[in-house]
Scaffold this motif. Structure first.
Motif, PDB file in Angstrom:
ATOM      1  N   PRO A 184       0.878  -1.150   0.053  1.00 42.94           N
ATOM      2  CA  PRO A 184      -0.013  -0.008  -0.054  1.00 42.94           C
ATOM      3  C   PRO A 184       0.789   1.474   0.027  1.00 42.94           C
ATOM      4  CG  PRO A 184       0.063  -0.969   2.327  1.00 42.94           C
ATOM      5  CD  PRO A 184       0.841  -1.921   1.363  1.00 42.94           C
ATOM      6  N   HIS A 185       1.763   1.320  -0.952  1.00 38.69           N
ATOM      7  CA  HIS A 185       2.424   2.305  -1.152  1.00 38.69           C
ATOM      8  C   HIS A 185       2.095   3.641  -2.271  1.00 38.69           C
ATOM      9  CE1 HIS A 185       6.713   4.305  -2.149  1.00 38.69           C
ATOM     10  NE2 HIS A 185       5.986   5.087  -1.582  1.00 38.69           N
ATOM     11  N   TYR A 186       1.347   4.710  -2.095  1.00 34.68           N
ATOM     12  CA  TYR A 186       1.045   5.514  -2.896  1.00 34.68           C
ATOM     13  C   TYR A 186       2.015   6.525  -3.240  1.00 34.68           C
ATOM     14  CZ  TYR A 186      -1.625   9.342  -4.832  1.00 34.68           C
ATOM     15  OH  TYR A 186      -1.887  10.248  -5.670  1.00 34.68           O
ATOM     16  N   ARG A 187       2.164   6.898  -4.545  1.00 37.59           N
ATOM     17  CA  ARG A 187       2.937   7.825  -4.903  1.00 37.59           C
ATOM     18  C   ARG A 187       2.236   8.851  -5.764  1.00 37.59           C
ATOM     19  NH1 ARG A 187       8.335   6.584  -4.752  1.00 37.59           N
ATOM     20  NH2 ARG A 187       8.990   4.164  -4.754  1.00 37.59           N
ATOM     21  N   ALA A 188       2.547  10.031  -5.277  1.00 40.09           N
ATOM     22  CA  ALA A 188       1.696  11.175  -6.023  1.00 40.09           C
ATOM     23  C   ALA A 188       2.051  11.153  -7.327  1.00 40.09           C
ATOM     24  CB  ALA A 188       2.205  12.486  -5.231  1.00 40.09           C
ATOM     25  N   HIS A 199      -8.681   2.385  -3.349  1.00 42.89           N
ATOM     26  CA  HIS A 199      -9.397   1.346  -3.612  1.00 42.89           C
ATOM     27  C   HIS A 199      -8.834   0.346  -4.649  1.00 42.89           C
ATOM     28  CE1 HIS A 199     -13.141  -0.069  -5.737  1.00 42.89           C
ATOM     29  NE2 HIS A 199     -12.486  -0.068  -7.041  1.00 42.89           N
ATOM     30  N   GLN A 200      -7.574   0.391  -5.515  1.00 44.36           N
ATOM     31  CA  GLN A 200      -6.915  -0.789  -5.807  1.00 44.36           C
ATOM     32  C   GLN A 200      -6.357  -1.746  -4.764  1.00 44.36           C
ATOM     33  OE1 GLN A 200      -3.816   1.056  -8.188  1.00 44.36           O
ATOM     34  NE2 GLN A 200      -5.254   2.344  -9.597  1.00 44.36           N
ATOM     35  N   CYS A 201      -5.970  -1.214  -3.758  1.00 38.33           N
ATOM     36  CA  CYS A 201      -5.408  -2.313  -2.769  1.00 38.33           C
ATOM     37  C   CYS A 201      -6.471  -3.159  -2.137  1.00 38.33           C
ATOM     38  CB  CYS A 201      -4.729  -1.184  -1.635  1.00 38.33           C
ATOM     39  SG  CYS A 201      -3.301  -0.356  -1.979  1.00 38.33           S
ATOM     40  N   GLY A 237      -7.779   5.973   3.902  1.00 40.68           N
ATOM     41  CA  GLY A 237      -8.815   5.105   3.937  1.00 40.68           C
ATOM     42  C   GLY A 237      -8.553   3.523   3.867  1.00 40.68           C
ATOM     43  N   TYR A 238      -7.092   3.259   3.828  1.00 37.77           N
ATOM     44  CA  TYR A 238      -6.825   1.807   3.889  1.00 37.77           C
ATOM     45  C   TYR A 238      -7.160   1.130   4.560  1.00 37.77           C
ATOM     46  CZ  TYR A 238      -3.469  -2.070   3.326  1.00 37.77           C
ATOM     47  OH  TYR A 238      -2.919  -3.110   3.245  1.00 37.77           O
ATOM     48  N   CYS A 271      -2.139   1.703  16.094  1.00 39.70           N
ATOM     49  CA  CYS A 271      -3.564   1.415  16.026  1.00 39.70           C
ATOM     50  C   CYS A 271      -4.296   2.529  16.226  1.00 39.70           C
ATOM     51  CB  CYS A 271      -3.684   0.182  16.985  1.00 39.70           C
ATOM     52  SG  CYS A 271      -3.224  -1.331  16.280  1.00 39.70           S
ATOM     53  N   THR A 272      -4.149   3.439  17.311  1.00 41.61           N
ATOM     54  CA  THR A 272      -4.805   4.527  17.731  1.00 41.61           C
ATOM     55  C   THR A 272      -4.548   5.695  16.433  1.00 41.61           C
ATOM     56  OG1 THR A 272      -4.652   4.278  20.012  1.00 41.61           O
ATOM     57  CG2 THR A 272      -5.196   6.357  19.430  1.00 41.61           C
ATOM     58  N   THR A 273      -3.527   5.856  15.831  1.00 43.71           N
ATOM     59  CA  THR A 273      -3.301   6.881  14.907  1.00 43.71           C
ATOM     60  C   THR A 273      -4.150   6.574  13.626  1.00 43.71           C
ATOM     61  OG1 THR A 273      -1.049   6.932  15.855  1.00 43.71           O
ATOM     62  CG2 THR A 273      -1.602   7.858  13.488  1.00 43.71           C
ATOM     63  N   TYR A 274      -4.296   5.258  13.533  1.00 47.57           N
ATOM     64  CA  TYR A 274      -5.141   4.797  12.207  1.00 47.57           C
ATOM     65  C   TYR A 274      -6.319   4.071  12.561  1.00 47.57           C
ATOM     66  CZ  TYR A 274      -0.681   6.129   9.754  1.00 47.57           C
ATOM     67  OH  TYR A 274       0.504   6.630   9.601  1.00 47.57           O
ATOM     68  N   ASN A 275      -6.928   4.190  13.906  1.00 42.13           N
ATOM     69  CA  ASN A 275      -8.249   3.538  14.076  1.00 42.13           C
ATOM     70  C   ASN A 275      -8.377   2.128  13.889  1.00 42.13           C
ATOM     71  OD1 ASN A 275     -10.835   3.799  15.213  1.00 42.13           O
ATOM     72  ND2 ASN A 275     -11.723   4.250  13.336  1.00 42.13           N
ATOM     73  N   ILE A 276      -7.268   1.510  14.185  1.00 44.37           N
ATOM     74  CA  ILE A 276      -7.025  -0.044  13.883  1.00 44.37           C
ATOM     75  C   ILE A 276      -7.497  -0.779  15.107  1.00 44.37           C
ATOM     76  CG2 ILE A 276      -5.535  -1.681  13.240  1.00 44.37           C
ATOM     77  CD1 ILE A 276      -3.930   0.274  11.924  1.00 44.37           C
ATOM     78  N   GLN A 277      -8.522  -1.668  15.003  1.00 43.92           N
ATOM     79  CA  GLN A 277      -8.788  -2.533  16.230  1.00 43.92           C
ATOM     80  C   GLN A 277      -8.634  -3.918  15.978  1.00 43.92           C
ATOM     81  OE1 GLN A 277     -13.166  -1.215  15.708  1.00 43.92           O
ATOM     82  NE2 GLN A 277     -12.918  -0.351  18.144  1.00 43.92           N
ATOM     83  N   PRO A 278      -7.281  -4.294  16.511  1.00 39.88           N
ATOM     84  CA  PRO A 278      -6.418  -5.536  16.238  1.00 39.88           C
ATOM     85  C   PRO A 278      -7.098  -6.753  17.017  1.00 39.88           C
ATOM     86  CG  PRO A 278      -5.235  -4.219  17.656  1.00 39.88           C
ATOM     87  CD  PRO A 278      -6.348  -3.499  17.593  1.00 39.88           C
ATOM     88  N   ASP A 279      -7.221  -7.926  16.696  1.00 35.51           N
ATOM     89  CA  ASP A 279      -7.382  -9.227  17.429  1.00 35.51           C
ATOM     90  C   ASP A 279      -6.285  -9.523  18.078  1.00 35.51           C
ATOM     91  OD1 ASP A 279     -10.263  -9.803  16.401  1.00 35.51           O
ATOM     92  OD2 ASP A 279      -9.194  -9.643  14.466  1.00 35.51           O
TER      93      ASP A 279
END
Length: 445
Positions: A184-188, A199-201, A237-238, A271-279
């Motif tokens: 998931p490496h976006y390049r401008a 969306h592609q990812c 959004g990833y 996880c807080t920075t990106y709103n990730i809720q891990p198992d």
């Protein structure tokens, strides 16, 4: 070169097989002996000081030679230098550290299992996922999805999760039970918007899941920010999209915060920075500022309970390490977390993030720099590849140039990565980038 340095280099070249090196190059050229550390600096055997711009290996949050961590280790050594956690045994430092990690980690994580390294922790996480699948009567739900350019360690299993070809070549890896989704490496300069790339990812992930069969996939593992793959923050959004897909297909999410945990991104956990809720959450490195080898695997109840039930049926959870949750390592980790909290090093990372990014973005005025990437106090700048020298050659040479100037950085492909200790000041950041700018002026001339 003084006689002590010459002796160290000779002995090291004769007997020490280094990790992550060209073994013949070390035999030929020797290694750099580092003998002391002070704050953000390390000192070699000749007395030369270097800014440790990589915090060792992304890990020394509180800097080198922190007296409180030395005292914590000494105190624990005097009280109980070693004990284990096998067969229902425990000791105070591992008990207190377990409670502390649960109290500060993302909500829902309630149990902690200790290992000695991030590699072992990721390996352990996968074994737990498999054990749980068997406990739930899903013996075919065992495949793991990782990502290209990911780094999750070097044991046979964790190296399979890693998505870097040089960690696979000549090792007969990766294991086929691991599949890798796109990076998931976006390049401008890619010609698509960031939203289109996200969306592609997500389409790539869904296609991979459907190809392999959702009922065969147990877990997805990912670093919130990919570290050793080049410092790659996720596109917009990833992580929200990934989590939606995983929930639909009943696939567990393992967050590998070995690099990002304990303040690196400006939050206690990325996880807080990106709103990730891990198992499952995997921690190491800054857990003890690498003063002692320790790592942790945190589990939600939905992961732990089936494993616990199965262990009761079998009579044992047949996994563990002699030094897992070592009392000295646990005591040091506990004191390290206290320092991070009391000195507000997470806040320092958050406050200096804009300064760090501004320094990096200023480099983009130079035609040789393709892009920069940063979040909190971890970042990288990337050279345009030079077809005359081949991939990575400029960055490798530039890293050597920085070393001569007294700055330790890391070359990753065509990029130079930076990850200073969390105690770094704005003045020290200015000094780091002054060295980089001067090096660019001379090196690229």
């Amino acid at each position: 070169m003084n006689s002590s340095t010459a002796r160290l280099r000779r002995l090291d070249g004769d007997h020490h097989f280094h990790p992550y090196t060209d073994a013949r190059a070390v035999e030929r050229n020797g290694a750099l002996p580092i003998v002391r550390g002070e704050g953000i600096y390390v000192i070699d055997s000749e007395g030369k000081r270097y800014i440790e711009g990589m915090a060792g290996l992304w890990s020394v949050a509180v800097g080198f030679s922190e007296p409180r961590l030395i005292q914590a280790a000494n105190k624990q050594m005097e009280a109980l230098p070693y004990y284990h956690s096998f067969s229902g045994m425990t000791h105070p430092s591992v008990t207190e550290l377990s409670e502390k990690l649960v109290s500060i980690s993302p909500s829902g994580l309630s149990k902690v299992f200790f290992t000695n390294s991030g590699s072992e922790a990721n390996d352990t996480a996968i074994k737990m996922v498999w054990y749980r699948a068997n406990a739930l009567g899903m013996p075919n739900k065992k495949k793991i999805i990782a990502r290209k350019n990911a780094y999750h360690g070097v044991t046979a299993m964790s190296a399979s999760l890693t998505g870097l070809s040089k960690n696979h070549m000549a090792f007969d890896l990766p294991f086929p039970i691991v599949q890798h989704a796109m990076t998931p490496h976006y390049r401008a300069d890619s010609g698509v918007s960031e939203q289109e790339f996200t969306h592609q990812c997500l389409v790539d992930l869904e296609v991979l899941i459907q190809r392999e069969g959702p009922d065969t996939i147990a877990a997805f593992i990912g670093e919130p920010v990919m570290g050793a793959g080049g410092v790659l923050p996720p596109p917009l959004g990833y992580w929200e999209g990934v989590q939606r897909i995983l929930r639909v297909h009943d696939i567990l999410l393992i967050a590998d915060e070995v690099i990002t945990g304990f303040g690196r991104t400006g939050s206690m956990f990325a996880c807080t920075t990106y709103n990730i809720q891990p198992d499952i959450l995997v921690l190491s490195k800054q857990l003890s500022s690498s003063y002692q080898p320790i790592a942790a695997v945190l589990l939600t109840a939905s992961v732990f309970q089936p494993i616990a039930d199965k262990s009761a049926e079998i009579g044992v959870f047949g996994h563990g390490f002699t030094a897992g949750g070592h009392p000295v390592a646990a005591a040091v980790a506990l004191e390290n977390i206290r320092i991070i909290e009391q000195e507000d090093l997470v806040g320092n990372s958050r406050r200096l993030a804009s300064v760090f990014r501004a320094h990096l973005e200023a480099l983009t005025t130079r035609p040789e720099i393709r892009e920069v990437r940063a979040v909190g106090l971890i970042g990288a700048f990337e050279f345009h590849p030079d077809p005359r020298t081949g991939p990575g050659a400029i960055a490798a040479a530039f890293r050597a140039n920085l070393l001569e100037r007294g700055l330790i950085a890391r070359n990753i492909g065509d990029s130079i990565a930076l990850c200073p200790p969390l105690i770094v000041t704005e003045t020290e950041l200015d000094g780091i980038f002054e060295i980089i700018r001067n090096a660019l002026d001379e090196f690229l001339a």
